[in-house]
Design an enzyme around this catalytic site. Structure first.
Site, PDB file in Angstrom:
ATOM      1  CG  ASP A   1      42.286  39.852  41.673  1.00  0.00           C
ATOM      2  OD1 ASP A   1      42.008  38.690  42.041  1.00  0.00           O
ATOM      3  OD2 ASP A   1      41.759  40.396  40.690  1.00  0.00           O
ATOM      4  N   GLY A   2      44.935  41.565  45.157  1.00  0.00           N
ATOM      5  CA  GLY A   2      46.170  42.081  45.743  1.00  0.00           C
ATOM      6  C   GLY A   2      46.839  41.060  46.640  1.00  0.00           C
TER       7      GLY A   2
ATOM      8  CD  GLU B   1      50.889  46.817  36.447  1.00  0.00           C
ATOM      9  OE1 GLU B   1      51.356  47.021  37.596  1.00  0.00           O
ATOM     10  OE2 GLU B   1      49.750  46.361  36.256  1.00  0.00           O
TER      11      GLU B   1
ATOM     12  CG  ASP C   1      52.582  61.205  32.146  1.00  0.00           C
ATOM     13  OD1 ASP C   1      53.183  62.234  31.772  1.00  0.00           O
ATOM     14  OD2 ASP C   1      51.486  61.232  32.734  1.00  0.00           O
TER      15      ASP C   1
ATOM     16  CB  THR D   1      41.703  43.264  34.260  1.00  0.00           C
ATOM     17  OG1 THR D   1      42.534  42.566  35.209  1.00  0.00           O
ATOM     18  CG2 THR D   1      41.259  42.294  33.184  1.00  0.00           C
ATOM     19  CB  ALA D   2      45.715  45.694  36.859  1.00  0.00           C
TER      20      ALA D   2
ATOM     21  CG  ASN E   1      46.604  47.630  29.706  1.00  0.00           C
ATOM     22  OD1 ASN E   1      47.204  48.275  28.864  1.00  0.00           O
ATOM     23  ND2 ASN E   1      45.539  46.882  29.422  1.00  0.00           N
ATOM     24  CG  LEU E   2      40.533  48.667  32.013  1.00  0.00           C
ATOM     25  CD1 LEU E   2      40.343  48.333  30.544  1.00  0.00           C
ATOM     26  CD2 LEU E   2      39.649  47.777  32.889  1.00  0.00           C
TER      27      LEU E   2
END
EC number: 2.7.1.23
Length: 275
Positions: free
Chosen positions: A66-67, A139, A170, A181-182, A184-185
């Site tokens: 995915d990167g 994000e 923070d 799924t990144a 945020n999770l």
């Protein structure tokens, strides 16, 4: 038709798959090129181009995880992208390497017939009065220069002008369904199915925060920051800008969206790889 292929940096397997795809695409009658680093890895520097040329292609192919897909998306503009997944989670890269040639050639043939099926995924941009960020597929994070005890920001979050949350944390994260799924999770935010039209607003280690919320995809999220001399804004964790504070940072959907070609990934099968 012009096709650009980008392989994951430093991966011999990705380079080999990219080379095989180049031959298959050329055999299907399309013009095809590799990114400069992949061409160098194959000992063919003259065959390579800079990745920003992807924006002028009819199809981009990302070979890796995915990167790699996100790297391609940052340079592809509104060019459709097919992702070949080399054994990673694969929320974006849906095609296994053994099916890559068939999948990519199928897209070439569909383009020639005027029948390429493309799905769209939202991208975000952050802005102030003087600055606009690079678009983010996952994000946008607004945080202090440091995280942890004695650090962070004082903030207020408004959604379409209405106050949602405020205090000390923070930072604040705004994610697309793709990005749910990144990062945020890992910050305790909710999973959002890619078919859902929405954005996640998630406070990061807030002292007295609200639960994360999913808002409308067209919502305008404004984060007012004070209590620090500067604030850091990061798009997909890579494009990082430091701004003077106090300030207000607005996050909302931007154009063009990320455009995805090829077979869709199985969201729930990919989730199993997270456990």
């Amino acid at each position: 038709m012009q096709v650009g292929i980008v392989a994951r940096k430093g991966s011999e397997r990705a380079v080999a798959v990219a080379d095989e795809l180049r031959d298959a695409v050329a055999g299907a009658g399309a013009s095809v090129w590799l990114d400069a680093e992949t061409a160098d890895a194959l000992g063919e520097p003259a065959a390579g181009r800079e990745v920003d040329a992807l924006a002028d292609c009819d199809l981009a192919v990302a070979v890796g995880g995915d990167g790699t897909f996100l790297f391609v998306a940052r340079n592809a503009g509104d060019t459709p992208i097919v992702g070949v997944n080399l054994g990673e989670v694969g929320f974006l890269n849906a095609v296994p390497p053994e099916a890559a040639e068939e999948a990519v050639v199928s897209e070439v043939e569909a383009f020639d017939r005027g029948e390429m099926n493309v799905r769209e995924a939202p991208r975000l941009a952050a802005r102030t009065d003087e600055w606009t960020s690079v678009p983010a597929a996952n994000e946008v994070v607004i945080q202090g220069a440091r995280r942890g005890p004695g650090a962070g920001i004082d903030y207020e979050v408004r959604v379409d002008g209405s106050r949602y949350a405020g205090g000390h944390a923070d930072g604040v994260l705004v994610a697309t369904p793709t990005g749910s799924t990144a990062y945020n999770l890992s910050e305790g935010g909710p999973l959002v199915h890619p078919a859902v039209s929405g954005l996640v607003v998630n406070e990061m280690v807030a002292e007295e925060g609200m639960p994360p919320i999913v808002v409308d995809a067209d919502a305008t999220v404004t984060v007012a920051v004070e209590g620090v001399d500067e604030v850091v804004v990061a798009s997909d964790g890579r494009n990082v800008t430091t701004l003077p504070a106090p300030t207000e940072v607005t996050v909302e959907r931007t154009t063009p969206p990320m455009r995805i070609a090829g077979p869709p990934s199985d969201f729930f099968a990919a989730l199993e790889k997270l456990s």
